[in-house]
Design a protein around this motif. Structure first.
Motif, PDB file in Angstrom:
ATOM      1  N   ILE A  77       0.818  -1.211   0.000  1.00 54.60           N
ATOM      2  CA  ILE A  77       0.000   0.000   0.000  1.00 54.60           C
ATOM      3  C   ILE A  77       0.853   1.264   0.000  1.00 54.60           C
ATOM      4  CG2 ILE A  77      -1.666   1.341   1.362  1.00 54.60           C
ATOM      5  CD1 ILE A  77      -2.935  -1.297   2.191  1.00 54.60           C
ATOM      6  N   GLU A  78       1.939   1.251   0.770  1.00 61.48           N
ATOM      7  CA  GLU A  78       2.711   2.488   0.915  1.00 61.48           C
ATOM      8  C   GLU A  78       3.837   2.646  -0.098  1.00 61.48           C
ATOM      9  OE1 GLU A  78       1.967   4.960   2.832  1.00 61.48           O
ATOM     10  OE2 GLU A  78       0.319   3.949   3.872  1.00 61.48           O
ATOM     11  N   ARG A  79       4.253   1.558  -0.758  1.00 60.13           N
ATOM     12  CA  ARG A  79       5.475   1.663  -1.544  1.00 60.13           C
ATOM     13  C   ARG A  79       5.338   1.240  -3.006  1.00 60.13           C
ATOM     14  NH1 ARG A  79       6.687   4.348   1.992  1.00 60.13           N
ATOM     15  NH2 ARG A  79       8.329   4.187   3.545  1.00 60.13           N
ATOM     16  N   THR A  80       4.156   0.791  -3.429  1.00 60.71           N
ATOM     17  CA  THR A  80       4.050   0.347  -4.820  1.00 60.71           C
ATOM     18  C   THR A  80       3.038   1.185  -5.589  1.00 60.71           C
ATOM     19  OG1 THR A  80       2.258  -1.214  -4.428  1.00 60.71           O
ATOM     20  CG2 THR A  80       4.494  -2.042  -4.082  1.00 60.71           C
ATOM     21  N   LYS A  81       3.067   1.012  -6.902  1.00 66.30           N
ATOM     22  CA  LYS A  81       2.145   1.726  -7.781  1.00 66.30           C
ATOM     23  C   LYS A  81       0.699   1.356  -7.463  1.00 66.30           C
ATOM     24  CE  LYS A  81       1.376   4.183 -11.572  1.00 66.30           C
ATOM     25  NZ  LYS A  81       1.896   4.150 -12.915  1.00 66.30           N
ATOM     26  N   LEU A  82       0.470   0.053  -7.245  1.00 69.16           N
ATOM     27  CA  LEU A  82      -0.872  -0.417  -6.900  1.00 69.16           C
ATOM     28  C   LEU A  82      -1.366   0.292  -5.640  1.00 69.16           C
ATOM     29  CD1 LEU A  82      -2.937  -2.596  -7.794  1.00 69.16           C
ATOM     30  CD2 LEU A  82      -1.966  -4.057  -6.025  1.00 69.16           C
ATOM     31  N   GLY A  83      -0.453   0.386  -4.647  1.00 70.12           N
ATOM     32  CA  GLY A  83      -0.794   1.068  -3.409  1.00 70.12           C
ATOM     33  C   GLY A  83      -1.066   2.546  -3.639  1.00 70.12           C
ATOM     34  N   ALA A  84      -0.330   3.145  -4.582  1.00 67.11           N
ATOM     35  CA  ALA A  84      -0.561   4.558  -4.892  1.00 67.11           C
ATOM     36  C   ALA A  84      -1.977   4.753  -5.438  1.00 67.11           C
ATOM     37  CB  ALA A  84       0.477   5.063  -5.894  1.00 67.11           C
ATOM     38  N   TYR A  85      -2.437   3.829  -6.265  1.00 65.05           N
ATOM     39  CA  TYR A  85      -3.826   3.895  -6.745  1.00 65.05           C
ATOM     40  C   TYR A  85      -4.792   3.822  -5.575  1.00 65.05           C
ATOM     41  CZ  TYR A  85      -2.352   3.132 -11.588  1.00 65.05           C
ATOM     42  OH  TYR A  85      -1.779   3.262 -12.808  1.00 65.05           O
ATOM     43  N   LEU A  86      -4.496   2.914  -4.654  1.00 65.13           N
ATOM     44  CA  LEU A  86      -5.376   2.724  -3.506  1.00 65.13           C
ATOM     45  C   LEU A  86      -5.420   3.983  -2.640  1.00 65.13           C
ATOM     46  CD1 LEU A  86      -6.920   0.129  -2.536  1.00 65.13           C
ATOM     47  CD2 LEU A  86      -5.211   0.024  -0.743  1.00 65.13           C
ATOM     48  N   ARG A  87      -4.248   4.564  -2.398  1.00 65.74           N
ATOM     49  CA  ARG A  87      -4.211   5.776  -1.577  1.00 65.74           C
ATOM     50  C   ARG A  87      -4.919   6.926  -2.283  1.00 65.74           C
ATOM     51  NH1 ARG A  87       1.605   6.729  -1.136  1.00 65.74           N
ATOM     52  NH2 ARG A  87       1.885   4.843  -2.348  1.00 65.74           N
ATOM     53  N   ALA A  88      -4.653   7.061  -3.594  1.00 65.46           N
ATOM     54  CA  ALA A  88      -5.302   8.141  -4.343  1.00 65.46           C
ATOM     55  C   ALA A  88      -6.814   7.932  -4.359  1.00 65.46           C
ATOM     56  CB  ALA A  88      -4.755   8.192  -5.765  1.00 65.46           C
ATOM     57  N   GLY A  89      -7.233   6.667  -4.506  1.00 64.14           N
ATOM     58  CA  GLY A  89      -8.665   6.367  -4.542  1.00 64.14           C
ATOM     59  C   GLY A  89      -9.330   6.620  -3.202  1.00 64.14           C
ATOM     60  N   THR A  90      -8.581   6.392  -2.124  1.00 66.40           N
ATOM     61  CA  THR A  90      -9.099   6.668  -0.792  1.00 66.40           C
ATOM     62  C   THR A  90      -9.333   8.165  -0.627  1.00 66.40           C
ATOM     63  OG1 THR A  90      -7.953   4.762   0.126  1.00 66.40           O
ATOM     64  CG2 THR A  90      -8.545   6.492   1.667  1.00 66.40           C
ATOM     65  N   GLU A  91      -8.425   8.955  -1.230  1.00 63.14           N
ATOM     66  CA  GLU A  91      -8.516  10.403  -1.083  1.00 63.14           C
ATOM     67  C   GLU A  91      -9.590  11.011  -1.986  1.00 63.14           C
ATOM     68  OE1 GLU A  91      -5.166  13.589  -1.363  1.00 63.14           O
ATOM     69  OE2 GLU A  91      -4.298  11.716  -0.704  1.00 63.14           O
ATOM     70  N   ASN A  92      -9.586  10.639  -3.246  1.00 62.29           N
ATOM     71  CA  ASN A  92     -10.499  11.269  -4.205  1.00 62.29           C
ATOM     72  C   ASN A  92     -10.826  10.291  -5.340  1.00 62.29           C
ATOM     73  OD1 ASN A  92     -11.873  12.916  -5.964  1.00 62.29           O
ATOM     74  ND2 ASN A  92     -10.479  14.646  -5.733  1.00 62.29           N
ATOM     75  N   PRO A  93     -11.775   9.379  -5.067  1.00 64.16           N
ATOM     76  CA  PRO A  93     -12.069   8.329  -6.052  1.00 64.16           C
ATOM     77  C   PRO A  93     -12.570   8.876  -7.386  1.00 64.16           C
ATOM     78  CG  PRO A  93     -13.647   8.285  -4.218  1.00 64.16           C
ATOM     79  CD  PRO A  93     -12.570   9.233  -3.837  1.00 64.16           C
TER      80      PRO A  93
END
Lengths: 295, 237
Positions: free
Chosen positions: A168-184
């Motif tokens: 979640i914190e260090r990969t591209k997939l995690g970046a999608y997840l974090r971005a989606g959490t912020e502003n889907p």
């Protein structure tokens, strides 16, 4: 040295280990809840039932199909995760625009239905699941006896928790997840299929619960209400760590397990409530939780 | 070379709704390849909503929006973006839980021939060496540059830019102007919503004036001088 604060060291270390094991379960379960809450804004009250399903699927796999522990460790989260995918597609998807309360009610209701079904089929008395051959027995460390299976539970949980944190914190997939959490919506406007991401995330959170269930099967009795007792504490852990915080849920889960275990040594009467007392104190001082961001 | 006769975006009789409120009442406009077009109008005229409606970010929409010849009014937002649209939202939309580098590399490719990172850093030198910084720790101007930079990487050929100069210092606005001019030379097709008319006027080929959720007039660059009085009237400046 044979005593710590007037307590025999064997008792102290024994409770520390039990605390770590409970903490491992708290950590995996609250991690799943945090991942789900982050992206879906759903407080997944079915989590305890999904943990129970994980244990049951492993037990049924062994009894009816002869699937061993190691295969169950992979298959059971997969199967239970798939039921999560179905639930998200059919039910949860309709609730995202509504108040939290609706998601909470739906998932709570589902938990009751699932537990009821298993109770109907298997009764309330526990079923036992054997410890796999490779992990039977224990090691005498000189100062205490360490059952190998319990050590395995702690290690496996830590690996899964920190593996999840890393992704979640260090990969591209995690970046999608974090971005989606912020502003889907914005993420979707950039070309990411957010609805599918949401479905898979729920499936993953549920699979984490089922994984914990399989780990638990040889230690606790496999029974329909094994999750509902645990999940109440896990919700307290999530509140203390901060809703939606990945790292917070892992650290708080382990930490509180240990605190609870040590309370059993020093003041056993308080061990059942210590987590809730901490929750109350944390809410007074930091309403967003120890690791949560103030809204 | 851009083909100025090829329509990249054709919006016809577009209606858009947020919940019960009916915001766009039949918007019509066309943007050809390589053109820079602005949507002008007072606050609440429906300019930002028009961009959002093109991207599918409103609750409900009807009418016709064709992107490069494909009808998109029934498509979900992620499919629309994949037709080669880059979007720079009004609030910039930098993700605070992502680093500058993660923000820059987040967006999936939506077309061939995205701008290489070297060229992006050359256009926005302020972003160089800031990769590990948390996205929202950048200054407002740097965040705006990042919001533009990340869509150039994706190969999008149609850029929808919402109020990119809002709240920024004149020197930053000037460098954004230079960047937009270069993008135009690169053949990008650009639709800008812009409050800062002095920024937009020298860059744009055509202006669409909006009022009450409709396009009420189209003004070409060469007609601008003659129509300034009317434009002042429309914009209330």
């Amino acid at each position: 040295m044979s005593e710590v604060f007037g307590i025999p060291i064997q008792a102290f270390l024994g409770q520390l280990l039990i605390g770590l094991i409970n903490g491992s379960f708290y950590a995996i379960l609250s991690l799943g809840l945090a991942v789900i809450f982050g992206l879906l804004n759903i407080i997944n009250f079915t989590h305890g039932a999904q943990y129970m399903m994980g244990a049951f699927v492993a037990w049924m796999g062994l009894k009816y199909l002869g699937i061993n522990y190691w295969a169950a460790l992979l298959l059971s989260p997969l199967v239970v995760g798939l039921t999560g995918v179905v639930i998200e597609r059919l039910c949860l998807r309709r609730l995202y625009q509504l108040d939290h309360l609706y998601g909470l009610l739906l998932t709570f209701g589902l938990a009751l239905v699932v537990e009821g079904l298993f109770r109907q089929g298997y009764g309330i008395s526990g079923l036992s699941y054997p410890v796999p051959k490779l992990l039977q027995g224990g090691e005498n460390l000189g100062f205490m006896y360490l059952p190998i299976y319990r050590a395995w539970v702690v290690v496996a949980s830590l690996v899964v928790c920190f593996g999840t944190w890393y992704v979640i914190e260090r990969t591209k997939l995690g970046a999608y997840l974090r971005a989606g959490t912020e502003n889907p919506r914005l993420l979707q406007a950039f070309g990411i299929n957010v609805p599918v991401m949401v479905t898979l995330t729920y499936g993953f959170g549920v699979a984490l619960a089922a994984f914990a269930g399989v780990l638990a099967a040889p230690i606790y009795q496999v029974n329909p209400v094994m999750g509902s007792n645990l999940v109440i504490v896990v919700f307290a852990v999530v509140v203390i760590g901060g809703m939606g915080s990945i790292f917070g849920s892992i650290v708080t889960g382990l930490g509180l397990g240990v605190v609870e275990g040590l309370t059993k040594v020093f003041y056993p009467e308080a061990s059942a409530v210590v987590v809730f007392v901490i929750m109350a104190l944390v809410l007074l001082v930091r309403p967003a939780g120890l690791f949560g961001r103030e809204a | 070379m851009p083909d100025a006769t090829r329509e990249i975006l054709r919006v016809a009789d577009l209606h858009a709704f947020y919940g019960e409120s009916h915001v766009l009442h039949g918007v019509d406009f066309i943007v050809s390849e390589g053109e820079l077009v602005t949507l002008l109008g007072r606050n609440g005229a429906g300019r930002t909503t028009t961009l959002k409606a093109v991207l599918g970010l409103v609750d409900r929409r009807s009418g016709s929006i064709s992107v490069g010849g494909a009808e998109t009014v029934a498509l979900p937002p992620h499919r629309i973006a994949r037709l080669g649209i880059g979007y720079c939202p009004e609030e910039r939309g930098i993700f605070s839980s992502l680093t500058v580098e993660e923000n820059l590399l987040l967006l999936p490719e939506v077309g061939a021939g995205g701008m290489p990172l070297d060229e992006i850093y050359e256009m926005f030198p302020n972003l160089r060496g800031r990769g590990a910084t948390q996205g929202t720790r950048l200054s407002g101007g740097e965040q705006q540059m990042l919001a533009l930079a990340r869509i150039l990487r994706t190969g999008a050929r149609l850029l929808l830019l919402d109020e990119i100069t809002e709240g920024l210092a004149p020197v930053i606005v000037q460098s954004l102007g230079d960047a937009i001019r270069r993008l135009k030379e690169h053949g990008f097709t650009i639709v800008m919503v812009e409050q800062n008319f002095r920024f937009a006027a020298p860059l744009a080929d055509r202006h669409y004036v909006m009022e009450h959720g409709r396009v009420i007039e189209m003004i070409r660059k060469e007609e601008l001088e003659g129509k300034m009085a009317a434009l002042h009237e429309y914009l209330g400046v």
